[in-house]
Design a protein around this motif. Structure first.
Motif, mmCIF file in Angstrom:
data_model
loop_
_atom_site.group_PDB
_atom_site.id
_atom_site.type_symbol
_atom_site.label_atom_id
_atom_site.label_comp_id
_atom_site.label_asym_id
_atom_site.label_seq_id
_atom_site.Cartn_x
_atom_site.Cartn_y
_atom_site.Cartn_z
ATOM 1 N N LEU A 160 0.908 -1.286 -0.072
ATOM 2 C CA LEU A 160 -0.012 0.128 0.010
ATOM 3 C C LEU A 160 0.774 1.230 0.042
ATOM 4 C CD1 LEU A 160 -3.304 0.217 0.068
ATOM 5 C CD2 LEU A 160 -2.116 -1.966 0.397
ATOM 6 N N ARG A 161 1.871 1.334 0.671
ATOM 7 C CA ARG A 161 2.862 2.402 0.863
ATOM 8 C C ARG A 161 3.606 2.675 -0.719
ATOM 9 N NH1 ARG A 161 5.596 1.111 6.776
ATOM 10 N NH2 ARG A 161 4.156 2.307 7.839
ATOM 11 N N CYS A 162 3.788 1.783 -1.341
ATOM 12 C CA CYS A 162 4.438 1.699 -2.882
ATOM 13 C C CYS A 162 3.200 2.384 -3.630
ATOM 14 C CB CYS A 162 4.914 0.423 -3.318
ATOM 15 S SG CYS A 162 6.327 -0.310 -2.528
ATOM 16 N N TRP A 163 2.133 1.782 -3.323
ATOM 17 C CA TRP A 163 1.051 2.137 -4.303
ATOM 18 C C TRP A 163 0.839 3.955 -4.047
ATOM 19 C CZ3 TRP A 163 -4.149 3.726 -2.613
ATOM 20 C CH2 TRP A 163 -4.956 4.013 -3.614
ATOM 21 N N GLU A 164 0.567 4.399 -2.871
ATOM 22 C CA GLU A 164 0.460 5.529 -2.556
ATOM 23 C C GLU A 164 1.608 6.612 -2.991
ATOM 24 O OE1 GLU A 164 -1.798 4.242 1.671
ATOM 25 O OE2 GLU A 164 0.469 4.952 1.598
ATOM 26 N N GLU A 165 2.862 6.071 -3.218
ATOM 27 C CA GLU A 165 3.886 6.995 -3.442
ATOM 28 C C GLU A 165 4.268 6.538 -5.134
ATOM 29 O OE1 GLU A 165 7.155 6.352 -0.853
ATOM 30 O OE2 GLU A 165 5.901 6.393 1.050
ATOM 31 N N ASP A 166 3.343 5.830 -5.604
ATOM 32 C CA ASP A 166 3.667 5.327 -7.158
ATOM 33 C C ASP A 166 5.025 5.005 -7.330
ATOM 34 O OD1 ASP A 166 2.916 5.266 -9.896
ATOM 35 O OD2 ASP A 166 3.657 7.161 -10.288
ATOM 36 N N ALA A 167 5.464 4.047 -6.452
ATOM 37 C CA ALA A 167 6.718 3.309 -6.503
ATOM 38 C C ALA A 167 6.580 2.184 -7.303
ATOM 39 C CB ALA A 167 7.346 3.149 -5.216
ATOM 40 N N THR A 168 6.486 2.155 -8.763
ATOM 41 C CA THR A 168 5.895 1.223 -9.541
ATOM 42 C C THR A 168 6.866 0.165 -9.319
ATOM 43 O OG1 THR A 168 7.100 2.222 -11.353
ATOM 44 C CG2 THR A 168 4.875 2.871 -11.121
ATOM 45 N N THR A 169 8.064 -0.005 -9.586
ATOM 46 C CA THR A 169 8.871 -1.101 -9.639
ATOM 47 C C THR A 169 8.932 -2.234 -8.160
ATOM 48 O OG1 THR A 169 10.643 -0.055 -11.093
ATOM 49 C CG2 THR A 169 11.339 -2.181 -9.714
ATOM 50 N N ASP A 170 8.654 -1.336 -6.970
ATOM 51 C CA ASP A 170 8.973 -1.980 -5.865
ATOM 52 C C ASP A 170 7.316 -2.273 -5.476
ATOM 53 O OD1 ASP A 170 11.296 -1.235 -5.020
ATOM 54 O OD2 ASP A 170 10.854 0.653 -4.074
ATOM 55 N N PHE A 171 6.423 -1.820 -5.966
ATOM 56 C CA PHE A 171 5.053 -2.261 -5.877
ATOM 57 C C PHE A 171 4.989 -3.554 -6.719
ATOM 58 C CE2 PHE A 171 0.886 -3.053 -7.816
ATOM 59 C CZ PHE A 171 -0.119 -2.668 -6.929
ATOM 60 N N ALA A 172 5.335 -3.743 -7.885
ATOM 61 C CA ALA A 172 5.298 -5.017 -8.572
ATOM 62 C C ALA A 172 5.987 -6.074 -8.205
ATOM 63 C CB ALA A 172 5.782 -4.722 -10.174
ATOM 64 N N ALA A 173 7.113 -5.791 -7.521
ATOM 65 C CA ALA A 173 8.035 -6.825 -6.886
ATOM 66 C C ALA A 173 7.190 -7.414 -5.623
ATOM 67 C CB ALA A 173 9.373 -6.403 -6.528
ATOM 68 N N THR A 174 6.575 -6.610 -4.897
ATOM 69 C CA THR A 174 5.873 -6.812 -3.448
ATOM 70 C C THR A 174 4.730 -7.519 -4.018
ATOM 71 O OG1 THR A 174 6.729 -4.772 -2.587
ATOM 72 C CG2 THR A 174 4.895 -6.075 -1.589
ATOM 73 N N LEU A 175 3.869 -6.991 -4.939
ATOM 74 C CA LEU A 175 2.901 -7.949 -5.319
ATOM 75 C C LEU A 175 3.011 -9.157 -5.713
ATOM 76 C CD1 LEU A 175 -0.250 -7.670 -5.945
ATOM 77 C CD2 LEU A 175 0.399 -6.935 -8.400
ATOM 78 N N ALA A 176 4.166 -9.390 -6.523
ATOM 79 C CA ALA A 176 4.579 -10.815 -6.983
ATOM 80 C C ALA A 176 4.931 -11.735 -5.706
ATOM 81 C CB ALA A 176 5.923 -10.484 -7.918
ATOM 82 N N ALA A 177 5.323 -11.214 -4.594
ATOM 83 C CA ALA A 177 5.740 -11.988 -3.430
ATOM 84 C C ALA A 177 4.627 -12.160 -2.516
ATOM 85 C CB ALA A 177 6.835 -11.140 -2.585
ATOM 86 N N LEU A 178 3.452 -11.931 -3.131
ATOM 87 C CA LEU A 178 2.023 -12.028 -2.301
ATOM 88 C C LEU A 178 1.029 -13.041 -2.884
ATOM 89 C CD1 LEU A 178 1.388 -8.743 -0.864
ATOM 90 C CD2 LEU A 178 1.640 -10.592 0.394
#
Length: 411
Positions: free
Chosen positions: A369-387
């Motif tokens: 959620l923090r990555c999404w709020e900050e538009d940190a796209t690469t970190d968001f995608a990596a975190t999503l893949a680990a869930l």
């Protein structure tokens, strides 16, 4: 079900505030959920299908509540008929700085304005002669603070003053920038200074805040109702609000609630806990319930809860995910450290670990959620893949529902 075009797309957003720092709009960002393709790059027809699918199938128009949605539009997308499927009364078409002011672009922009859409010009650095036809019909001019020298900003503002378009300061990253742009007459503000609350300094909690935290701790610890009632009675406003919400919940009953004990019993422990959590974000100074921080915390908590229902939880459950989302923003709200917050509340170890070191499934959901709020796209995608088994579609569905729920809190 969503169309295939949305399978790996999630919707990002950043709040746009007015001069009183009340929520005015969100800039909506459409991103790929793939680690290899964190930024959203695809042909215009696919982009248009994604945007219309998100609005028409997920109900994002309703999720925006009273706020408007700014959508970035390229030259090709501007020309697409799919753009006209969007609700003109809710959407602001934001022309990217890469769109040239050629006759076909100007004609299409005028056509969309006649159809009820409002126009914003993105990343403006100067008042250029070629762009005057677009400036004359624009509702918003977004001034890029990173690209304009501070000394040149007052002159640029004066040059735009004869036009009817409202000035929007974007990339506001500090309190000093926000203050200066406010003094210069900017109507709207956008940037990480507003989207990422942070603890500025440690302060003493007010009596009302202390009472709310103590009550929240007692509910989490399953204390007796008789122990909570005296605390509620100490805060008249708290008691009135509790009676109001409980009478609303119990509107099907002929009996009106008249004591704090009856209210707690009727409301139920789970709803009482949520009410106390959100009330902390509704009682700060202005008295306004529909604030950017309330929207942020409510959306974060509700999205985490919905995602927890779908992912492989190794620790915690949906209720603990909701509580983790709420507690994660208390330091920003109260101006105290997370350690100080957790001294007042005895929470499960999985929640404590997620908040302090980001570990476990709850920690991963919070990071997402923090990555999404900050538009940190690469970190968001990596975190999503680990869930697993969460997908970009799962996230977009959850966040759209959460945005709608959060929008309803201020009404």
């Amino acid at each position: 079900m969503l169309t295939a075009a949305t399978n790996n797309i999630y919707v990002g957003r950043q709040p746009i505030l007015d001069r009183s720092q009340a929520l005015y709009a969100y800039e909506l960002l459409f991103r790929s959920g793939n680690v290899e393709q964190a930024e959203f790059h695809c042909d215009v027809s696919a982009t248009a299908r994604v945007i219309t699918s998100v609005f028409n199938e997920l109900g994002l128009e309703q999720a925006l509540g009273d706020a408007f949605g700014f959508i970035n539009v390229s030259e090709d997308m501007l020309m697409s008929e799919a753009l006209e499927l969007l609700p003109a009364d809710k959407i602001v078409i934001e022309l990217l700085e890469t769109v040239p002011p050629k006759p076909a672009v100007i004609a299409r922009a005028r056509e969309l304005v006649r159809k009820g859409f409002r126009l914003a010009l993105d990343d403006v650095l100067d008042l250029e002669e070629d762009y005057k036809p677009l400036i004359e019909i624009a509702s918003f001019i977004k001034i890029d603070l990173l690209g304009v020298a501070p000394d040149a900003l007052p002159d640029l503002v004066e040059r735009f003053r004869p036009y009817s378009a409202k000035l929007l300061a974007e990339k506001v990253d500090s309190a000093e920038q926000a203050r200066r742009c406010h003094e210069l007459g900017f109507a709207y503000f956008q940037g990480y200074f507003f989207a990422r609350p942070s603890v500025l300094s440690t302060r003493t909690l007010s009596a009302g805040e202390t009472t709310l935290l103590r009550l929240l701790g007692m509910v989490i610890g399953d204390a007796d109702t008789s122990a909570m009632e005296p605390l509620i009675k100490q805060e008249p406003a708290l008691l009135v609000n509790l009676m109001r919400i409980t009478n609303s919940v119990g509107s099907g009953s002929k009996r009106q609630i008249s004591t704090a004990r009856e209210a707690i019993t009727l409301l139920g422990r789970r709803q009482l806990q949520r009410w106390l959590q959100l009330l902390l974000f509704c009682t700060q100074g202005s008295g306004k319930a529909h604030t950017p921080l309330l929207n942020m915390v409510a959306t974060r908590a509700r999205t985490m809860e919905l995602l927890a229902e779908r992912c492989d939880m190794r620790d915690g459950d949906p209720d603990s995910a909701f509580l983790t989302g709420i507690l994660s923003l208390l330091p920003a709200l109260l101006g105290v450290s997370m350690d100080e917050v957790l001294k007042t509340l005895t929470v499960d170890r999985c929640i404590h670990s997620a908040l302090t070191d980001g570990s476990g499934t709850l920690g991963a959901l919070l990071r997402l959620l923090r990555c999404w709020e900050e538009d940190a796209t690469t970190d968001f995608a990596a975190t999503l893949a680990a869930l697993p088994p969460l997908s970009g579609e799962d996230f977009t569905v959850a966040v759209s529902e959460a945005m709608g729920w959060a929008a309803g809190l201020g009404q």
